[in-house]
Design a protein around this motif. Structure first.
Motif, PDB file in Angstrom:
ATOM      1  N   VAL A 161       0.835  -1.198   0.000  1.00  0.00           N
ATOM      2  CA  VAL A 161       0.000   0.000   0.000  1.00  0.00           C
ATOM      3  C   VAL A 161       0.875   1.256   0.000  1.00  0.00           C
ATOM      4  N   SER A 162       1.974   1.216   0.755  1.00  0.00           N
ATOM      5  CA  SER A 162       2.892   2.359   0.782  1.00  0.00           C
ATOM      6  C   SER A 162       3.460   2.636  -0.604  1.00  0.00           C
ATOM      7  N   GLY A 163       3.750   1.569  -1.349  1.00  0.00           N
ATOM      8  CA  GLY A 163       4.244   1.757  -2.709  1.00  0.00           C
ATOM      9  C   GLY A 163       3.233   2.452  -3.596  1.00  0.00           C
ATOM     10  N   ALA A 164       1.961   2.056  -3.463  1.00  0.00           N
ATOM     11  CA  ALA A 164       0.916   2.724  -4.236  1.00  0.00           C
ATOM     12  C   ALA A 164       0.810   4.194  -3.847  1.00  0.00           C
ATOM     13  N   VAL A 165       0.949   4.477  -2.554  1.00  0.00           N
ATOM     14  CA  VAL A 165       0.883   5.857  -2.072  1.00  0.00           C
ATOM     15  C   VAL A 165       2.013   6.688  -2.665  1.00  0.00           C
ATOM     16  N   VAL A 166       3.228   6.156  -2.624  1.00  0.00           N
ATOM     17  CA  VAL A 166       4.387   6.886  -3.149  1.00  0.00           C
ATOM     18  C   VAL A 166       4.221   7.164  -4.640  1.00  0.00           C
ATOM     19  N   ALA A 167       3.778   6.157  -5.388  1.00  0.00           N
ATOM     20  CA  ALA A 167       3.653   6.315  -6.837  1.00  0.00           C
ATOM     21  C   ALA A 167       2.593   7.338  -7.207  1.00  0.00           C
ATOM     22  N   ILE A 168       1.456   7.293  -6.538  1.00  0.00           N
ATOM     23  CA  ILE A 168       0.346   8.174  -6.901  1.00  0.00           C
ATOM     24  C   ILE A 168       0.580   9.600  -6.429  1.00  0.00           C
TER      25      ILE A 168
END
Length: 303
Positions: free
Chosen positions: A130-137
């Protein structure tokens, strides 16, 4: 088993592509009309596939009928209604961050109702993904996404999370008696019936003759790839590996959407995208590490 994970990854790509198709439709097709035609196409494609495979089309008893109605109302109607209306009040980035919490909600509910293991390792994998999705978006600035508070629009988008969680977990039960194709076909038909009235209220009958060829191609893509293959393959994965692990791949959706946006819409690739992709893949990998001997959190008898 490898094929299941490949299908899940492709499902994420297909669903990421729906954002591109949606952007191409935004200027000429209203939200409920887009959702309606998406599932009209999907119902047609699914009907052909079910007929060719000679599978059962109509649910066999009242429980199955009620189940597919709930699937259609949660995963098709409610999700689309909340999503498109929520986006009137919330930016795409903020909405994506909220929806990225799907795996957390599904995993917790799966542990409560289906006795799925929710070990510390799995929790760590979910949080990293989920953190990866947050960083990317967010472009590497996640706190900026939450600077404006949590209003009505945010609650609508969070409703999408609950709708999808219900759809995923209910689907696990439904597939014990119905095939993924039959369940998805019936859910799509229910969605079409539920969407037709709000679509007409938006003026769909008068506007549809003016849709361009690009509009119809985008709608067909949403129906075939974003719905038929995506939903069926997702269902198969839920049955094979469980809702928690299957739902974790939803985090690839924003990543694939950004990549497709770069290739199709010339949107820039940024360092935050690469970091986000690494975190998502790491989270998925960690979530699949053996958990023998690890404690089960939140396990209980299914009700």
């Amino acid at each position: 088993m490898l094929l299941i994970y490949i299908k899940l990854l492709m499902t994420a790509v297909f669903w990421g592509g729906t954002f591109i198709a949606g952007r191409m439709l935004a200027g000429s097709v209203t939200p409920f009309a887009a959702a309606f035609f998406r599932f009209v196409f999907a119902s047609g494609f699914l009907f052909v596939i079910v007929m060719r495979r000679k599978e059962k089309i109509v649910p066999g008893d009242r429980w199955q009928l009620l189940s597919v109605i709930l699937l259609g109302m949660t995963g098709v109607f409610a999700y689309n209604a909340l999503f498109f209306n929520g986006l009137k009040l919330v930016t795409a980035g903020r909405a994506s961050i909220i929806i990225a919490n799907n795996p957390i909600v599904i995993s917790v509910l799966a542990a409560l109702f289906f006795r799925e293991t929710l070990s510390p390792v799995k929790i760590a994998g979910i949080l990293i993904s989920v953190s990866g999705a947050v960083v990317a978006i967010s472009g590497g600035h996640p706190l900026a996404l939450f600077s404006g508070g949590f209003g009505v629009g945010e609650f609508m988008i969070f409703g999408c999370v609950l709708s999808w969680a219900a759809y995923t977990l209910l689907g696990k039960r439904v597939m014990s008696t119905l095939s993924p194709l039959t369940a998805t076909l019936n859910a799509a038909v229910v969605g079409v019936l539920a969407l037709v009235i709000p679509a007409c209220l938006e003026g769909m009958p008068g506007a549809a003759p003016g849709y361009t060829l690009t509009d119809w191609i985008s709608l067909a893509y949403l129906g075939l790839f974003g719905t038929v293959l995506g939903f069926v393959w997702y269902y198969e994965a839920v049955r094979a590996i469980g809702p928690s692990r299957a739902s974790l791949f939803i985090n690839f959706v924003p990543i694939s959407a950004i990549c497709l946006g770069h290739m199709i819409l010339d949107e820039p690739l940024t360092p935050s995208l690469l970091v986000g992709a690494i975190l998502v893949v790491s989270g998925v990998t960690l979530n699949h590490l053996p958990t023998a001997g690890m404690p089960r959190l939140g396990s209980r008898q299914a009700t």
